[in-house]
Design an enzyme around this catalytic site. Structure first.
Site, PDB file in Angstrom:
ATOM      1  N   LYS A 117      17.491  23.411  16.834  1.00 35.71           N
ATOM      2  CA  LYS A 117      18.223  22.660  15.811  1.00 35.71           C
ATOM      3  C   LYS A 117      19.650  22.308  16.240  1.00 35.71           C
ATOM      4  CE  LYS A 117      14.428  22.993  13.742  1.00 35.71           C
ATOM      5  NZ  LYS A 117      13.490  21.883  13.935  1.00 35.71           N
ATOM      6  N   GLU A 201      26.500  25.151   8.375  1.00 31.99           N
ATOM      7  CA  GLU A 201      26.623  23.806   7.800  1.00 31.99           C
ATOM      8  C   GLU A 201      27.242  23.917   6.425  1.00 31.99           C
ATOM      9  OE1 GLU A 201      22.913  21.762   7.370  1.00 31.99           O
ATOM     10  OE2 GLU A 201      22.615  21.501   9.515  1.00 31.99           O
ATOM     11  N   HIS A 236      10.056  25.619  -0.167  1.00 29.80           N
ATOM     12  CA  HIS A 236       9.918  24.831   1.061  1.00 29.80           C
ATOM     13  C   HIS A 236       8.503  24.327   1.303  1.00 29.80           C
ATOM     14  CE1 HIS A 236      13.986  25.984   1.649  1.00 29.80           C
ATOM     15  NE2 HIS A 236      13.674  27.253   1.715  1.00 29.80           N
ATOM     16  N   ARG A 293       5.509  15.290  14.895  1.00 31.36           N
ATOM     17  CA  ARG A 293       4.051  15.338  14.673  1.00 31.36           C
ATOM     18  C   ARG A 293       3.679  14.355  13.572  1.00 31.36           C
ATOM     19  NH1 ARG A 293       6.446  19.536  11.501  1.00 31.36           N
ATOM     20  NH2 ARG A 293       6.139  18.998   9.317  1.00 31.36           N
TER      21      ARG A 293
END
Ligand code: MV4
Length: 497
Positions: A117, A201, A236, A293
């Site tokens: 990331k 973040e 999620h 993907r």
């Protein structure tokens, strides 16, 4: 090169989806299966099928050696990984190529870059794609985290460099909470990903989750297929996705599409991919992750654009140039997908394990179903409890919601408990109907007592009572519960239409 044979390294609805596409293209299909899937639709539909191991995924669908062995035996040209399992494992992509097969997906390097990331954030920053304010190097100490948090302002979010999908995140509201959050984020990251690197973040308070589908060929062409709105999720796990987003203006759509194309170019991307963004109420958008993907929710994009994404994946892997330009891609109509899971709302939404006794689909005008299980198959603890995906397509958002409501109300599954009532409740929620929702929607309106209004609580109480009666049957070991929209008490008399 034209493929004559493809191995599908997956199971369930996505394996069926890919097999059907290959059949349309005249390509021989080779399935792989675990002992739990001997009689699953993907195995029965494929031209050939190879056993790759016992039910646990680590021994079967994640077993690289067994899959490579099957590909060699079947002498396929290419391997399609689907989603999940090995789809974003760069070592698998590498190995497939090294054995002389074509991997129907991006280059292994692109997968690896986007899987890290921090690397992804750094590439996006260079490419002029907006990222959430924060660090683009791993945090070295809690002091550094404190300094950065002081600069960008609390609340902040600690994220794992090797993470994604919400694992290993810590919201930190003030400096006092930082040291312990830092410690626990690191150790959780180490445990989950074997990599204790974390970064920080700015925490966005009420974001929408909007993603852009891209297609990139091996000749340098990159196009985007517009957005999917994916904010309706629980822990999620996406539940309902739609395209186009009710929130985006044409201007914002174009800005995000352009940014997505820059993102794909930044890692030399080839094949189908998705750039996830967080979008705040002001319309500011920030890169979150790139998914390298085909995604579960790809059908909504197919319906509004008329482009078969799996077919394009194969054409791209064969080395063909994209057959259309960005200008030729138009949005027509509206599409919504509901993911129907076997899960039990009264048991903390854990998978509802059992044999599917009967499934009666509810297809009709504008209803597509992508399903990979049939009557007699078991929902097990080994794999994702997704039963089916219902995708509705209409001229307007309102018409599409009505079509989905009709289809879900009529759908009948016996043997396991499903989230169909929950999906109907969302579709009928006044704020959903207005398109006014963000990533907190499920938490805000479908958690009893805490944040919901009295009306919403009543809707939810009715829902829970309804699933209780279904549940009771199963508990008492009587005839397994019949759960349809109508019979579970979720019809319009309970929920305002
Ligand atoms: C965030 C965020 C708010 N601010 N990052 C969750 C999954 C993972 N991919 C990143 N996630 C988030 N990152 C910042 N800076 C909120 C989330 C988030 C979320 C994102 C998309 C969809 C659903 C979500 C649910 C909770 C939190």
């Amino acid at each position: 090169m034209t493929f004559s044979s493809v191995l599908i390294a997956n199971r369930g609805e996505i394996a069926v989806r890919i097999i059907r596409c290959c059949k349309e293209l005249g390509i021989e299909t080779v399935a792989v299966y675990s002992d739990a899937d001997r009689l699953s639709p993907h195995v029965l539909l494929a031209d050939k099928a190879y056993r790759i191991g016992p039910p646990p995924a680590t021994d079967s669908y994640l077993n690289i050696e067994a899959i490579i062995e099957a590909a060699k035996r079947a002498r396929v040209n290419a391997v399609h990984p689907g989603y999940g399992f090995l789809a974003e494992n760069s070592m698998f992509a590498e190995r497939v190529s090294a054995e002389g097969f074509i991997f129907i997906g991006p280059r292994a390097e692109s997968i690896a870059m986007m899987g890290d990331k921090i690397t992804a954030r750094t590439l996006m920053e260079k490419a002029g794609v907006p990222i959430v304010p924060g660090t683009i190097t791993p945090l070295q100490s809690v002091e550094e985290a404190l300094t950065v948090a002081g600069d960008i302002g609390f609340p902040v979010l600690l994220k794992a460099t090797g993470g994604g999908g919400g694992k290993g995140m810590r919201i930190v509201e003030n400096a006092d909470q930082l040291p312990s959050a830092y410690k626990s984020a690191r150790s959780e990251a180490k445990n989950a990903f074997g990599n204790d690197s974390v970064y920080v973040e700015k925490y966005l308070m009420d974001p929408r989750h909007i993603e852009i589908q891209v297609l990139a060929d091996s000749h340098g062409a990159v196009v985007h297929l517009n957005e999917r709105e994916c904010s309706i999720q629980r822990r999620h796990q996406k539940i309902i996705e739609e395209a186009p987003s009710a929130f985006l203006t044409d201007d914002l759509r174009q800005q995000m599409g352009d940014a997505a194309i820059r993102a794909a170019r930044s890692c030399g991307y080839v094949n189908a991919g998705t750039i996830e963004f967080l979008v705040d109420a002001s319309g500011a958008f920030y890169f979150l992750e790139m998914n390298t993907r085909v995604q579960v929710e790809h059908p909504v994009t197919e319906l509004i654009t008329g482009i078969d994404i799996v077919k394009e994946q194969i054409a791209i892997a064969e080395g063909n140039p994209l057959s259309f330009s960005q200008e030729a891609i138009r949005i027509r109509g509206h599409a919504i997908e509901c993911r129907i899971y076997a899960e039990d709302p009264l048991n903390n939404f854990l998978p509802s394990i059992g044999t599917i006794r009967n499934i009666q689909s509810s297809l009709g005008p504008g209803i597509r179903e992508d399903r990979g299980v049939q009557a007699g198959n078991r929902i097990t603890v080994y794999y994702d409890p997704l039963i089916t995906k219902i995708i509705a397509y209409g001229r307007t958002r309102q018409e599409t919601i009505s079509k989905m409501d009709r289809a879900l109300s009529e759908y009948n599954i016996q043997g396991v408990i499903t989230n169909i009532p929950a999906c109907l409740a969302v579709l009928r929620h006044p704020l959903f109907k207005k398109g006014m929702y963000n990533t907190h929607f499920m938490q805000d309106y479908f958690s009893i007592g805490i944040t919901a209004t009295p009306d919403e609580n009543e809707m939810l109480a009715t829902a829970v009572a309804a699933s209780f009666s279904v549940h009771d049957h199963i508990r008492k070991n009587e005839t397994p519960g019949t759960q349809t929209g109508s019979r579970s008490g979720w019809k319009s008399k309970n929920i305002p239409k």
